[in-house]
Design a protein around this motif. Structure first.
Motif, PDB file in Angstrom:
ATOM      1  N   ALA A  21      27.112  46.865  22.075  1.00  0.00           N
ATOM      2  CA  ALA A  21      25.728  46.445  21.825  1.00  0.00           C
ATOM      3  C   ALA A  21      24.851  47.659  21.576  1.00  0.00           C
ATOM      4  O   ALA A  21      25.059  48.733  22.166  1.00  0.00           O
ATOM      5  CB  ALA A  21      25.175  45.638  22.996  1.00  0.00           C
ATOM      6  N   VAL A  23      20.751  47.860  21.642  1.00  0.00           N
ATOM      7  CA  VAL A  23      19.584  47.031  21.920  1.00  0.00           C
ATOM      8  C   VAL A  23      18.320  47.881  21.851  1.00  0.00           C
ATOM      9  O   VAL A  23      18.183  48.873  22.584  1.00  0.00           O
ATOM     10  CB  VAL A  23      19.689  46.382  23.310  1.00  0.00           C
ATOM     11  CG1 VAL A  23      18.492  45.470  23.562  1.00  0.00           C
ATOM     12  CG2 VAL A  23      20.990  45.594  23.428  1.00  0.00           C
ATOM     13  N   ARG A  25      14.758  49.153  22.633  1.00  0.00           N
ATOM     14  CA  ARG A  25      13.956  49.096  23.855  1.00  0.00           C
ATOM     15  C   ARG A  25      12.508  48.809  23.484  1.00  0.00           C
ATOM     16  O   ARG A  25      11.936  49.429  22.593  1.00  0.00           O
ATOM     17  CB  ARG A  25      14.026  50.406  24.625  1.00  0.00           C
ATOM     18  CG  ARG A  25      15.429  50.785  25.053  1.00  0.00           C
ATOM     19  CD  ARG A  25      15.421  51.908  26.053  1.00  0.00           C
ATOM     20  NE  ARG A  25      14.930  51.480  27.357  1.00  0.00           N
ATOM     21  CZ  ARG A  25      14.878  52.279  28.427  1.00  0.00           C
ATOM     22  NH1 ARG A  25      15.262  53.537  28.346  1.00  0.00           N
ATOM     23  NH2 ARG A  25      14.432  51.831  29.579  1.00  0.00           N
ATOM     24  N   TYR A  32      17.175  53.113  21.744  1.00  0.00           N
ATOM     25  CA  TYR A  32      18.190  52.055  21.770  1.00  0.00           C
ATOM     26  C   TYR A  32      19.097  52.229  22.983  1.00  0.00           C
ATOM     27  O   TYR A  32      19.602  53.335  23.240  1.00  0.00           O
ATOM     28  CB  TYR A  32      19.033  52.090  20.493  1.00  0.00           C
ATOM     29  CG  TYR A  32      18.251  51.735  19.251  1.00  0.00           C
ATOM     30  CD1 TYR A  32      18.241  50.432  18.766  1.00  0.00           C
ATOM     31  CD2 TYR A  32      17.505  52.696  18.582  1.00  0.00           C
ATOM     32  CE1 TYR A  32      17.514  50.095  17.632  1.00  0.00           C
ATOM     33  CE2 TYR A  32      16.761  52.374  17.457  1.00  0.00           C
ATOM     34  CZ  TYR A  32      16.771  51.070  16.986  1.00  0.00           C
ATOM     35  OH  TYR A  32      16.026  50.745  15.878  1.00  0.00           O
ATOM     36  N   ASP A  33      19.275  51.141  23.717  1.00  0.00           N
ATOM     37  CA  ASP A  33      20.254  51.127  24.800  1.00  0.00           C
ATOM     38  C   ASP A  33      21.628  50.873  24.179  1.00  0.00           C
ATOM     39  O   ASP A  33      21.807  49.932  23.397  1.00  0.00           O
ATOM     40  CB  ASP A  33      19.934  50.032  25.813  1.00  0.00           C
ATOM     41  CG  ASP A  33      18.679  50.331  26.613  1.00  0.00           C
ATOM     42  OD1 ASP A  33      18.386  51.514  26.822  1.00  0.00           O
ATOM     43  OD2 ASP A  33      17.991  49.369  27.006  1.00  0.00           O
ATOM     44  N   GLU A  35      25.545  50.004  24.733  1.00  0.00           N
ATOM     45  CA  GLU A  35      26.551  49.453  25.636  1.00  0.00           C
ATOM     46  C   GLU A  35      27.940  49.771  25.083  1.00  0.00           C
ATOM     47  O   GLU A  35      28.195  49.628  23.881  1.00  0.00           O
ATOM     48  CB  GLU A  35      26.398  47.940  25.780  1.00  0.00           C
ATOM     49  CG  GLU A  35      25.132  47.514  26.506  1.00  0.00           C
ATOM     50  CD  GLU A  35      25.055  46.021  26.719  1.00  0.00           C
ATOM     51  OE1 GLU A  35      26.070  45.324  26.449  1.00  0.00           O
ATOM     52  OE2 GLU A  35      23.985  45.534  27.137  1.00  0.00           O
TER      53      GLU A  35
END
Length: 242
Positions: A21, A23, A25, A32-33, A35
């Motif tokens: 992922a 994601v 923020r 972006y986070d 994963e």
């Protein structure tokens, strides 16, 4: 052993891992986070996503995963540095020291400050000029004292000297006149003291602001003479008796 990134433990890997992922923020634009294998492992910038070639489904080998963690630590340090700068401007050295005090590792702290310098958000020359102008015009501080202040803040000597020279020229600073003005402002608060104590206190006041003995001598001569004259006009003596 777990890797340490941004003050948090991150798992090490021995084989390929998959980006599951990316994601955005909401709290900070352009972050972006990331994963990996279903676990949030780092927050990076949009530029980092491009440079690291991150995409959902992409497999990362151990070297690439380590690079992702390192970049996450740098971005965390960078964002923390921006928060610090939101309170007041700082020199590069001051900012790095502040990051270290907050627990940021030396490597990420240094890279983050370097990036801020490259972007122009941290500029020791600009910082030195602002401090020199404020200290000279608002606090009556001497050139020598400002040089000492900038040195303590980690500003290189050549940068400090150039910045102060620019301010002195632009503002037409006359250090003797500045010392006299400061002494005149301070002298009335010492009117109740005996002449020797008055002179000693005023001398120390100017010396702490970095003025030379010659500049202080001239300032004392003017300020104390005027104070004595004011006392005579008011019908009293210079030492406060009547």
């Amino acid at each position: 052993m777990d890797d340490q990134v941004g003050g948090e433990a991150r798992p090490s890997v021995s084989g390929p891992s998959t980006v599951t992922a990316l994601v955005a923020r909401g709290r900070r634009e352009g972050r972006y986070d990331v994963e990996v294998d279903g676990e949030a492992v780092a927050t990076v910038s949009a530029g980092s996503v491009t440079s690291l070639k991150l995409a959902v489904g992409r497999q990362l080998d151990e070297r690439e995963f380590s690079a992702l963690l390192a970049e996450g630590a740098i971005i965390a340090a960078y964002d923390r540095a921006l928060n610090i700068l939101g309170f007041r401007d700082r020199s590069a050295t001051e900012l790095r020291r502040a990051l270290l005090r907050k627990g940021v590792e030396p490597g990420p702290a240094t890279v983050a400050v370097d990036r801020l310098q490259e972007s122009g958000l941290v500029d020791d020359g600009r910082y030195a000029r602002a401090l020199a102008r404020s200290r000279a015009l608002n606090a009556g501080v001497s050139r020598r004292r400002i040089e000492q202040d900038l040195a303590r803040r980690g500003v290189r000597r050549d940068i400090a000297e150039e910045a102060i020279s620019e301010v002195w020229e632009e503002e037409e600073v006359d250090q003797t006149a500045a010392a006299i003005a400061l002494a005149r402002k301070r002298a009335p608060s010492l009117a109740g003291l005996d002449p020797a104590s008055r002179r000693r206190r005023l001398y120390g006041f100017l010396a702490r602001r970095g003025y030379s003995s010659e500049e202080i001598r001239k300032a004392l001569s003017v300020a104390l003479e005027e104070l004595a004259s004011d006392g005579d006009v008011l019908g009293g003596s210079a030492d406060g008796t009547w």
